[in-house]
Motif scaffolding. Structure first.
Motif, short mmCIF file in Angstrom:
data_model
loop_
_atom_site.label_atom_id
_atom_site.label_comp_id
_atom_site.label_asym_id
_atom_site.label_seq_id
_atom_site.Cartn_x
_atom_site.Cartn_y
_atom_site.Cartn_z
N THR A 267 -9.87 -1.28 -4.58
CA THR A 267 -8.67 -1.91 -5.46
C THR A 267 -9.47 -3.15 -6.11
O THR A 267 -9.91 -3.89 -5.25
CB THR A 267 -7.46 -2.28 -4.46
N ARG B 265 2.26 -4.76 -5.84
CA ARG B 265 2.09 -3.64 -5.48
C ARG B 265 3.45 -2.67 -5.78
O ARG B 265 3.42 -1.54 -6.25
CB ARG B 265 2.15 -3.49 -4.05
N VAL C 252 -5.40 1.66 -7.53
CA VAL C 252 -6.54 2.11 -6.71
C VAL C 252 -7.47 3.05 -7.23
O VAL C 252 -7.14 3.83 -7.92
CB VAL C 252 -5.86 2.78 -5.36
N GLU D 252 -4.10 -3.53 -0.12
CA GLU D 252 -4.80 -2.33 0.38
C GLU D 252 -6.26 -2.96 1.28
O GLU D 252 -6.83 -2.47 2.17
CB GLU D 252 -5.23 -1.44 -0.57
#
Length: 318
Positions: A250, A308, A316, A245
């Motif tokens: 993050t 991820r 996040v 990201e």
């Protein structure tokens, strides 16, 4: 001696930024064929105040992310007011604006985080419920992962400001990039140094970035200040950053290093409260490859992709 500047260098006006930019400024002067003492003439510094410097009472993620340390400098580069920009690599977003590129990365300073406190020598030794001052979501999450009892307080500002607030008792401890402390001769304030494998720093921490127009990236003076090993390590770390990201929303840590001819990389991302940590590590043999830079990036991308897929949106903030 040149009668006009050959390379105008944009940099922030903080004490640390000017110290960092001054180091590279002198190297650029030498690369251009001049003495270091002539740097102010042939490669003058142009001080540019950024939004990140002006707004000190909120986290970067609340006001636009880490680009607020680079936006105004990049605008000056795009407008032709400067010829290159010098940034702390950890402040550079995962993607450059169209037409610009990171053209050179010099030798890296120490990438580790330093622990500072007047109450303990290590994070683990702080009293129950101690106040930890930081504006970094990564440092917050990593610290809470090890010490969930800590009371994390927002602490922004330059190194001198944070040291003053620590000494005035606003917080019980803080964490700073050791590289910046060394560049300002303040490393003696560190009580201990964090292990970069156990607690990976921000991607690119300790490295400096020289940003230029893409069309200028092959200039001989840029080649003279590049460090291949640092460039590959940072490529791997930023490959992970880009995949995970790539903003201040993050909590991401990444640390790459060369060992036995191989590039080693550890990447981690955490939930903002630090309760859950996702880690991957791997290596790549680069010496026989036609494009080691791309291989380094791919290593970071692959490890971050695995994180991820496992973590989803849990890492996040907000």
């Amino acid at each position: 001696m040149a009668t006009q500047p050959l390379v105008r260098i944009g940099a922030r006006g903080s004490k640390l930024s000017l110290a960092q930019a001054g180091q590279i400024q002198r190297r650029i002067a030498v690369a251009l064929g001049y003495a270091p003492e002539e740097a102010d003439v042939v490669a003058p510094l142009v001080v540019i105040t950024t939004t990140g410097d002006r707004v000190q009472d909120r986290r970067l993620l609340e006001i636009g992310g880490k680009a607020l340390f680079t936006k105004e400098i990049e605008e000056a580069l795009l407008d032709g007011r400067i010829d290159c920009a010098i940034h702390s690599m950890k402040d550079v977003p995962a993607e450059c604006p169209d037409g610009l590129t990171i053209a050179a990365i010099p030798e890296r300073e120490d990438p580790r985080d330093a622990f500072l406190s007047n109450k303990a020598d290590r994070l683990e030794d702080l009293p129950q419920g101690a106040r930890l001052g930081t504006a970094s979501l990564r440092r917050q999450a990593q610290s809470l992962h090890r010490r969930p009892d800590l009371d994390v307080q927002l602490l922004r500002g330059n190194i001198d400001t944070r040291l003053r607030k620590l000494n005035e008792g606003e917080v019980d401890a803080t964490l700073l990039a050791l590289a910046g402390m060394k560049r300002l001769g303040l490393e003696a304030h560190a009580k201990s140094i964090l292990d970069p494998y156990e607690c990976p720093p921000a991607p690119g921490q300790g490295a400096l970035a020289v940003e230029t127009w893409v069309k200028d990236q092959d200039a001989p003076w840029l080649e003279a200040i590049r460090d291949p090993a640092t460039t590959l390590a940072v490529a791997a770390e930023r490959g992970a950053l880009r995949t995970l990201e790539g903003s201040c929303r993050t909590p991401i840590g990444a640390h790459a290093w060369m060992a036995g001819g191989q590039l080693q990389l550890v990447v981690e991302a955490l939930t903002p409260d630090g309760k859950t940590r996702f880690r991957r590590e791997g290596s790549a043999e680069l010496s026989a490859l036609a494009s080691p830079f791309e291989a380094a990036q791919d290593l970071g991308t692959s490890l971050a992709t695995a994180i991820r897929e496992e973590a989803g949106e849990a890492i996040v903030f907000g």
